[in-house]
Each structure stands twice: as C-alpha cells, then as structure tokens.
Scaffold this active site. Structure first.
Site, PDB file in Angstrom:
ATOM      1  CD  GLN A 242      -2.491   1.263   2.750  1.00  0.00           C
ATOM      2  OE1 GLN A 242      -1.895   0.875   3.753  1.00  0.00           O
ATOM      3  NE2 GLN A 242      -3.548   1.661   2.902  1.00  0.00           N
ATOM      4  N   GLY A 243       0.953   1.942  -1.205  1.00  0.00           N
ATOM      5  CA  GLY A 243       1.455   3.222  -1.150  1.00  0.00           C
ATOM      6  C   GLY A 243       0.718   4.424  -0.867  1.00  0.00           C
ATOM      7  CE1 TYR A 244      -3.997   3.740  -0.608  1.00  0.00           C
ATOM      8  CE2 TYR A 244      -5.157   4.672   1.307  1.00  0.00           C
ATOM      9  CZ  TYR A 244      -5.210   4.002   0.131  1.00  0.00           C
ATOM     10  OH  TYR A 244      -6.380   3.557  -0.175  1.00  0.00           O
ATOM     11  CB  SER A 245       2.268   7.035   4.804  1.00  0.00           C
ATOM     12  OG  SER A 245       0.844   6.485   5.402  1.00  0.00           O
TER      13      SER A 245
ATOM     14  CB  SER B 221       3.567  -2.782   5.680  1.00  0.00           C
ATOM     15  OG  SER B 221       3.331  -2.088   6.749  1.00  0.00           O
TER      16      SER B 221
ATOM     17  CD  GLU C 285      -4.214  10.237  19.052  1.00  0.00           C
ATOM     18  OE1 GLU C 285      -3.886   9.612  18.156  1.00  0.00           O
ATOM     19  OE2 GLU C 285      -3.933   9.978  20.421  1.00  0.00           O
TER      20      GLU C 285
ATOM     21  CD  GLU D  87      -4.833   0.307   6.269  1.00  0.00           C
ATOM     22  OE1 GLU D  87      -5.282   1.124   5.214  1.00  0.00           O
ATOM     23  OE2 GLU D  87      -3.684   0.533   6.807  1.00  0.00           O
TER      24      GLU D  87
HETATM   25  C1  LIG Z   1       3.488  -0.475  11.552  1.00  0.00           C
HETATM   26  C2  LIG Z   1       2.950   0.414  10.476  1.00  0.00           C
HETATM   27  C3  LIG Z   1       2.568  -0.096   8.951  1.00  0.00           C
HETATM   28  C4  LIG Z   1       2.283   0.936   8.259  1.00  0.00           C
HETATM   29  N1  LIG Z   1       1.856   0.555   6.883  1.00  0.00           N
HETATM   30  C5  LIG Z   1       1.587   1.284   5.869  1.00  0.00           C
HETATM   31  C6  LIG Z   1       1.740   1.068   4.803  1.00  0.00           C
HETATM   32  O1  LIG Z   1       1.728  -0.231   4.248  1.00  0.00           O
HETATM   33  N2  LIG Z   1       1.243   1.981   3.499  1.00  0.00           N
HETATM   34  C7  LIG Z   1       1.176   3.184   3.782  1.00  0.00           C
HETATM   35  O2  LIG Z   1       0.959   3.895   3.153  1.00  0.00           O
HETATM   36  N3  LIG Z   1       1.226   3.603   5.228  1.00  0.00           N
HETATM   37  C8  LIG Z   1       1.556   2.816   6.268  1.00  0.00           C
HETATM   38  N4  LIG Z   1       1.651   3.233   7.573  1.00  0.00           N
HETATM   39  C9  LIG Z   1       1.628   4.717   7.720  1.00  0.00           C
HETATM   40  C10 LIG Z   1       0.297   4.978   8.991  1.00  0.00           C
HETATM   41  O3  LIG Z   1      -0.752   4.803   8.008  1.00  0.00           O
HETATM   42  C11 LIG Z   1       0.778   6.390   9.187  1.00  0.00           C
HETATM   43  O4  LIG Z   1       1.826   6.489  10.130  1.00  0.00           O
HETATM   44  C12 LIG Z   1      -0.504   7.081  10.008  1.00  0.00           C
HETATM   45  O5  LIG Z   1      -1.333   7.509   9.211  1.00  0.00           O
HETATM   46  C13 LIG Z   1       0.101   8.415  11.073  1.00  0.00           C
HETATM   47  O6  LIG Z   1       0.678   9.144   9.964  1.00  0.00           O
HETATM   48  P1  LIG Z   1       2.091   9.876  10.622  1.00  0.00           P
HETATM   49  O7  LIG Z   1       2.786   8.713  11.100  1.00  0.00           O
HETATM   50  O8  LIG Z   1       2.423  10.845   9.625  1.00  0.00           O
HETATM   51  O9  LIG Z   1       1.771  10.598  12.059  1.00  0.00           O
HETATM   52  P2  LIG Z   1       1.244  12.175  12.279  1.00  0.00           P
HETATM   53  O10 LIG Z   1       0.165  12.513  11.227  1.00  0.00           O
HETATM   54  O11 LIG Z   1       2.242  13.127  12.028  1.00  0.00           O
HETATM   55  O12 LIG Z   1       0.768  12.253  13.817  1.00  0.00           O
HETATM   56  C14 LIG Z   1       1.538  12.326  14.791  1.00  0.00           C
HETATM   57  C15 LIG Z   1       0.732  12.569  16.006  1.00  0.00           C
HETATM   58  O13 LIG Z   1      -0.188  13.650  15.846  1.00  0.00           O
HETATM   59  C16 LIG Z   1      -1.757  13.391  15.891  1.00  0.00           C
HETATM   60  N5  LIG Z   1      -2.403  14.056  15.101  1.00  0.00           N
HETATM   61  C17 LIG Z   1      -2.153  14.428  13.700  1.00  0.00           C
HETATM   62  N6  LIG Z   1      -3.147  15.339  13.114  1.00  0.00           N
HETATM   63  C18 LIG Z   1      -3.988  15.260  14.366  1.00  0.00           C
HETATM   64  C19 LIG Z   1      -5.226  16.028  14.309  1.00  0.00           C
HETATM   65  N7  LIG Z   1      -5.713  16.761  13.308  1.00  0.00           N
HETATM   66  N8  LIG Z   1      -5.987  16.034  15.306  1.00  0.00           N
HETATM   67  C20 LIG Z   1      -5.305  15.337  16.534  1.00  0.00           C
HETATM   68  N9  LIG Z   1      -4.235  14.583  16.591  1.00  0.00           N
HETATM   69  C21 LIG Z   1      -3.387  14.538  15.345  1.00  0.00           C
HETATM   70  C22 LIG Z   1      -1.694  11.965  15.468  1.00  0.00           C
HETATM   71  O14 LIG Z   1      -2.833  11.153  15.993  1.00  0.00           O
HETATM   72  C23 LIG Z   1      -0.285  11.188  16.173  1.00  0.00           C
HETATM   73  O15 LIG Z   1      -0.656  10.934  17.291  1.00  0.00           O
HETATM   74  C24 LIG Z   1       2.059   2.203   8.514  1.00  0.00           C
HETATM   75  C25 LIG Z   1       2.370   2.616   9.940  1.00  0.00           C
HETATM   76  C26 LIG Z   1       2.757   1.686  10.765  1.00  0.00           C
HETATM   77  C27 LIG Z   1       3.105   2.314  12.182  1.00  0.00           C
END
Ligand SMILES: Cc1cc2nc3c(=O)[nH]c(=O)nc-3n(C[C@H](O)[C@H](O)[C@H](O)COP(=O)(O)OP(=O)(O)OC[C@H]3O[C@@H](n4cnc5c(N)ncnc54)[C@H](O)[C@@H]3O)c2cc1C
Lengths: 374, 390
Positions: B135-138, B170, B375, B253
């Site tokens: 999955q290429g989202y983040s 992942s 959150e 998901e």
């Molecule tokens: C084990 C693992 C596997 C993953 N696998 C994939 C994958 O296969 N493909 C993929 O595309 N992505 C993947 N991800 C990415 C995952 O979707 C992101 O980590 C997630 O969406 C959070 O984004 P971030 O890490 O940038 O955190 P941030 O968005 O930077 O958030 C940091 C903190 O701020 C809080 N926050 C942010 N905005 C708000 C708001 N508006 N209100 C309140 N709180 C807020 C968050 O809740 C968090 O606590 C994976 C992540 C993990 C940990």
C-alpha cells in the site's frame, strides 16, 4: 453464532414503542411523578398492557404475545431513553419468566394471564444485604406441619411497595437448598416499608414475621429455587442492561445536543477537540455495549441453557457504560448539569440504581471469570 | 461451489468433512504469529509443505476469499456461510490459509470500483496467493493529513510518468505490485487531484529501503519512484477521483486492523490463559485487569460480528468503522500490556521461553497509528457520525 441485526418485526416494535413513549412518557412525565412522590403511572402501565408489552414473555395460550427476550430488551431500551418508570422488568420480564418455567402449576398459569392483562404486578424479594447475592439468602422457611413459616428481612425489593404479589426466596436447608414462594403482598405477617431511593422509583424493605405458606405457594420444587429463579434473574439482568443502554443513549443524545448549541469563547463547545474526542469515545462504548445486549437477547431466546455468560457480559458492560454516559453527561453540561431543574441528574441517579440491581459490574465480572475457569 | 448449500446444517457438515480431508496437521495450531502467516506472492518462502498445500487447496476451492464471487476466484459464500467456515476453522484450530493486503484492502476496492476486466485480471491472482500487494499511501508530509500526498504523475498520453517518495510502506521489499495514491492534478484542491494507480514494483523505477522498528523487525520501507511508467488502464476509478477509492479501501483496512487482535471465539479466555500459565496464582490486580480485558474483548468481537451482519444485510457501516478500529486497537494494546505484566521477567527476553511476546507487544503499539491514528478515528466519529462542527 446468531445474527446480530434486528428483524423487520423487531424494527417495527422499536418504532412503535418509540412513537408511543415519546408522547405518553417523555422525561417530563418522570419529573411529574417524582415531584408527586409516585413510583409509576398505572394508566401508562395499563396502556402498555393494551399494547401487549406486559405479555411480551407470556405464552400465547396464557394471553401473551410471547415475542421473546430480544423483544423485551428492545422495549426496555426504549423505556430507558426517556426514563419510563414502571414495573416492567420485575413483572413482565422476571416474574413472567419464573412463572412460565412451571406451566403445570395452575396458580402460575393464572398469574401469567393476569400479568399479560396488566392486572397484577410483582416484586422479587431476593436480597437481604447491600450487595446482590441470592446465594447468601438467610431468610428461613421453617417447616411447620404441612406448610412453611417465612421469617426474616428483605431489602431493595424493586417495585415491592406497590406490588400485588411477591416472589420470595427463602432457605429450606443448608447449602444451596433454597425455595421460591409466590405469595400475595398483603398476607398476614408481611410489613412493607417504602425505601426513598435516589432514582425516585419503587423500592421496599420487607419484613416477614411468621408468614404462612403452603406447598401451593411454591414455584418449582422445594430446595430447588434456582431452577426457576435463575432464568428469571438472567432475563431481568438482560432487560436491565437494555434499559441502561437506553438511558445511556438518552443521556448521550442530550450531551451531543448541548455540544452543538452551547457557546464559549465565541464558538460552540462541540468544536473543541478535547470534548469531541470524549464524545466519540463515549459513543464507541455505547455501540460496543449495544452488541452485548443484542447478543444476550438472542442467547436467551435461542440457547437459554447457555445464556448466563452472555447476560453477565451485557450487565457488566452496561453498568460501566451507563456510569460513563452520565458522568460525562454532567461534566460536559457544566453547572447546568448539576441542577435539579435539568434532566441529566435523573439519568445519573437511575444509572446508579440500575448498576446495583441484580448484580453490579464486579458481581458479573466475577461470574465471567468463574465461567471461564479462573 | 463444491458444498451442499441446501441448508446451513448440510453446509456445515460438508465443510467439516472437507476440512477433515484437506486441512493438514501442520496448520492446525491456530498460530498466527508473523512467521506462521501465509502471505503468498512471487517470492514468498513457505514455512512448510503443509502451509503451501493448505493455501493451494483452499485457493482451488475459493476458500482464501470465501465471500468474493466465484468468477473472480472467490467462494461465492454468503455472510452466514462465511461464519460457518470461520467457526469450523476455529473448531479445529486451523490457521487462515492466506492473508494479504490484496485480500483485505485492494480486493474490496476493486470489487467496488474496478471494471470487469480489472477484476478478472487482478483478483484471481490475489485469491491464489500469486501476487503480493503493498500500500503506497503515506508520505513524509502526508500521514494523518493523507490527502496531502505529493508523489506526482505526469500525463504522457498513453501513460503517467510517476515521481516521488512514499514512506512506512509495509512489506514494500517483499511485494510484487503496489496500489498508490498519486497526484495527477496539482492545481485542483487537494482531495480532487489524486488518482489511484496500480503498478508493478519490478517494472522499473521503483526502489525500496527497509526501516528498522523498535521491535527489531523491519517490515516496512521507504519507497522511491523515479520515472515509473504507469499505463493508463492501471487506474482504478476515474482520473483525479482516487480519493473516493482511497477512503473506501481505508474502511476495509480499519475493519481488518480492528479484528487483528481478537483471539476469534470467546473460548480462549485471556484470564484463563494467564491463570494456567501461573498455576492459578494471579494477584488481585492482574485478575481484575484480565476480567476487564476479557469483557472488552468479547464485547468488541460481538460488535465486529454485528457490523458485518449489518453490512451483509445491506446496511452500510461507513464511517462507523472508525469505531471498530479505535476500540479494537486500543483493546489489543491493553491486552499485550497485560501479557507483559503477567509474564514478568520471563517476558523481557527477546528470545526467551515466551517466544515473540515482547516483539508482539511492541508491534501492537503501531495498531493505533497505522491505518489512521486513534485521534484521527475519534475526529472522524465526532464529525461524521456525531455531526459535531469542524
Ligand atoms: C506498522 C505500520 C505500518 C504501516 N503501513 C503502512 C503501509 O503499508 N502503507 C502506508 O501507506 N502507510 C503505512 N503506515 C503509515 C500510517 O498510515 C501512518 O503512520 C499514520 O497515518 C499516521 O501518520 P504519521 O505517522 O505521519 O503521524 P502524524 O500524522 O504526524 O501524527 C502524529 C501525531 O499527531 C496526531 N495528530 C495528527 N493530526 C491530528 C489532528 N488533526 N488532531 C489530533 N491529533 C492529530 C496523531 O494522532 C499522532 O498522534 C504504517 C504505519 C505503521 C506504524
């Protein structure tokens, strides 16, 4: 695993119940009763009987509609939403469930007819101490000649002050030798004292002084009260859980409404994320608990022998959820939440009583652990 | 379908017989730890012959994706039949034959948004475990604010030319294909300029670099796109309307992650497991927490079942799935905290008697981050379900 969605009939029952209760018994009606010092409104009870609700668990050949426990729970949920006060759980759910276990008993058959018709109400005289504990029953049923003599004190007999009849749990021997009696509440030797409870509903302390009972008054068989009482306790705990999920949603609806309208710092308070997240958490808890109640109803209907765990799960969850719903309800309303003029306090007080009746969180958590073997 | 569907009883009996004949002993331990999971894909190394045979025999009968249509490689099961299948698997403690992002995420999105040709082309290889997807989202600047993706697709007539970077992908290093959110219109408002593209990880221009986790494992990667050519027919849904597909996929998901911690079946009680492990000796705090977690787990499992029943009955669950994700992941974290304290010092060694306990415990901390944080779930619920103002 049973299907956990509502059938068409069940959805219709909910809609019609809501329609009726919204006009006949909104929260203002509860306030009027409370102010008048009345436990419930016999006219509304009569109307419920006309709608078939008092016979929801009574077999059709005894005048009931026999829709089952899921249906009874749905009705209790709707009543919980606007704090409808009535002997529904004691009479239509618990007494009816106990009595239908003994269909060969002519007294019971007559009583079931009367329950369905809304002609009599019951209270269950089970508890003697501050915590629910049927196993610890001390009240003695002494064998005298061909009959028994009941002596002792019962407390927290819900709907007991107004009830026409009482189901009384008494000890006929050591260990679990308990017997269940069905006797009229005005029999010689019975003294009822109304307890002034925080939820403004009917509760009584009842003293039994050498009250005479015969073999005909026994529901089930001597020393085996639990055979008939256990299904009734399960049915009651499930319906009470359902009432609690109803009152949780009622309180929650008020809270979300308030978040959308109350302004501070120039914006509605529902825009503050600190409150949004707490509201969303509470909604999640209510949703999750709702599943356990539907499951308990389905288990009681489809596999009653094995329903106990499902019922304890529902009561444990519902007790915690109702507590959270009212605590958050008062807190998010600020000062107004603390006033008697506002309804939230009613929800808080009813929740506290419902948590305690028929076993609190700890009682049911313990049952779950025991059932699971630890 | 090779099973007798005259009634639920005949169906169950058939499933039972079929399992007795086809489910190898080596996969009857219910063990779904990372190593035991069968992910499939071109480079997947099977743990054992039993694991391989189990996946293949299930795939041949549509049982890797029981509710998908038969023509796309599924079993054509109804929801109630799927329940029977899962119950019977559980009864013999059998592992799931195949798990993958293709089954959980891309498949449901393709079934909903894909053309008939796309379904015929992409779904059967997922069911057979032949193609593994990632999955290429983040991206570094697009986590919780996912619509902010900057990876760019330039229109070159018959294809897009894709450049950019993904992160936290992942198993990108183990995947064959990727489904990715790519910005195909930089001038449009952020939600309106994204397309949902599918492409081959080995077709040129894609590189991956593993990232090590606090658990010591490195299941995810940074993923780089340099002049990747993506043919025009590899888009799902319409150009610039990929956000709808992305959101739909996310609800699946979330449902998947919400159930990931459940032990399936109320039979295996956590409290009992801990009590047995300690010869019945549990202090009051531990026992009380075990009771609370048991209660929470049964309630959450019932809710997952209820939502699935509702969805099968045509009542979409929609944004409420954010609740399952929130409740399920917070529960899973709590449960693993309990395992750690019950294990005491024996739970502290990486390779101690308790095996993967500490790694699993650390892994659960990601549950409330991946697929959208707790959150973010609460914000979705408060705005879209409760209607509180933005
Ligand atoms: C084990 C693992 C596997 C993953 N696998 C994939 C994958 O296969 N493909 C993929 O595309 N992505 C993947 N991800 C990415 C995952 O979707 C992101 O980590 C997630 O969406 C959070 O984004 P971030 O890490 O940038 O955190 P941030 O968005 O930077 O958030 C940091 C903190 O701020 C809080 N926050 C942010 N905005 C708000 C708001 N508006 N209100 C309140 N709180 C807020 C968050 O809740 C968090 O606590 C994976 C992540 C993990 C940990």
């Amino acid at each position: 695993m049973a299907n956990l969605t509502l059938t068409e009939d069940e959805t219709m029952l909910v809609d019609s119940a809501r329609g009726f209760l919204d006009s006949a018994s909104p929260v203002e009606k509860f306030r009027e009763l409370r102010d008048a010092g009345k436990a419930y409104n016999p006219e509304i009870w009569k109307q419920m009987a006309d709608l078939g609700w008092t016979g929801v668990l009574v077999p059709e050949d005894q005048g009931g509609i026999d829709m089952g426990h899921t249906a009874a729970n749905l009705l209790a949920t709707e009543m919980g939403k606007t704090l409808v006060s009535s002997p529904f759980i004691s009479t239509a759910v618990m007494a009816a469930t106990a009595l239908r276990q003994v269909s060969d008993n002519p007294r019971a058959a007559e009583a079931l007819n009367q329950i369905a018709a809304g002609e009599i109400t019951y209270g269950l005289a089970i508890d003697e101490g501050p915590k629910h504990s049927p196993d610890c029953t001390m009240m003695e049923a002494k064998k005298v000649g061909n009959g028994f003599e009941l002596s002792g004190d019962k407390t927290f007999v819900v709907d007991g002050a107004n009830a026409d009849r009482l189901l009384v749990l008494a000890r006929t021997g050591d260990g679990d030798a308990l017997t269940l009696f069905d006797i009229p509440a005005d029999r010689a030797g019975i003294t009822r004292t109304t307890q002034n409870m925080i939820d403004a509903r009917d509760s009584a302390a009842i003293n039994f002084d050498k009250v005479e009972a015969t073999g005909e008054d026994i529901i089930g068989s001597v020393d085996n009260a639990m055979d008939v009482l256990k299904p009734a306790l399960n049915a009651g705990a499930a319906a009470l859980s359902a009432e609690m999920i109803g009152l949780s949603s009622g309180a929650f609806g008020m809270t979300v409404g308030y978040l959308q309208e109350r302004k501070q710092f120039g914006i509605v308070i529902g825009q503050f994320q600190a409150l949004q997240h707490r509201a969303a958490h509470l909604w999640s808890e209510i949703e999750v608990t709702a599943s356990t109640i539907l499951n308990a109803g389905r288990m009681l209907d489809e596999d009653p022998e094995n329903a106990e765990l499902a019922v304890s799960l529902a009561k444990a969850r519902a007790s915690q959820t109702a507590k959270l719903a009212v605590v958050e309800g008062v807190q998010m309303h600020g000062g107004i939440g603390m006033t008697d003029a506002f309804d939230m306090g009613f929800f808080m007080k009813r929740a506290r009583v419902a948590q305690e009746w028929l076993g609190d969180y700890g009682y049911h958590a313990e049952k779950i652990a025991t059932a699971k073997g630890y | 379908m090779p099973f007798d569907t005259t009634s639920m009883d005949t169906f169950r009996a058939d499933i039972r017989t079929w399992l007795a004949e086809n489910c190898p002993d080596g996969v009857r331990d219910g063990d779904m730890t990372q190593d035991a999971i069968c992910w499939g894909g071109k480079n997947f190394k099977f743990e054992s012959d039993d694991q391989k045979q189990w996946m293949e025999v299930c795939a041949a009968n549509g049982l890797t994706c029981p509710t998908w249509p038969v023509e796309y490689g599924g079993g054509g099961f109804t929801r109630d039949q799927e329940k029977v299948w899962l119950e019977e698997l559980e009864a013999i403690d059998a592992r799931m034959p195949l798990l993958s992002f293709g089954i959980w995420m891309l498949g449901p999105a393709l079934l909903h948004f894909g053309s008939h040709e796309q379904k015929l082309h992409y779904l059967p290889p997922i069911c057979r475990g032949e193609i593994r997807w990632c999955q290429g989202y983040s991206e570094p600047g697009a986590g919780s604010d996912l619509a902010n993706v900057q990876s760019k697709g330039e229109d070159k007539g018959d294809h897009w030319l894709v450049n950019g970077q993904k992160v936290w992908t992942s198993y990108a290093d183990k995947a064959d294909w990727i489904f990715a959110l790519i910005r195909t219109d930089s001038d449009a408002p952020k939600h309106k300029g994204i397309s949902f593209l599918l492409f081959d990880m080995h077709g040129g221009g894609v590189t991956t670099r593993p990232i090590k986790l606090i658990s010591g494992a490195s299941p995810f990667c940074e993923t780089f796109f340099d002049d990747v050519k993506v043919p025009k027919d590899q888009i799902v849904g319409e150009e610039n309307k990929g956000w709808d597909v992305a959101k739909y996929l996310l609800t699946h998901e979330r449902e998947m992650i919400s159930g990931s911690g459940s032990s399936r079946g109320a039979g295996r009680s956590l409290g009992k497991v801990l009590s047995d492990a300690n010869n019945g000796a549990m202090d009051a705090t531990l026992r009380a927490e075990a009771m609370a977690v048991d209660i929470e787990e049964m309630a959450v499992e019932l809710t997952i079942e209820r939502y699935k029943d509702q969805a099968a009955g045509g009542q979409g669950v929609g944004d409420a799935s954010a609740m399952l994700k929130y409740a399920g992941t917070e529960l899973n974290k709590r449960k693993h905290e309990l395992f750690m304290s019950a294990g005491g010092s024996t739970a502290l060694e990486w390779d101690g008697a308790t095996g993967s306990l500490p790694a699993d415990w650390l892994r659960t901390k990601a549950n409330s981050i991946e697929g959208g944080t707790s959150e973010v779930m609460l914000s979705i619920l408060s705005k879209r379900v409760l209607g509180l103002p933005g």
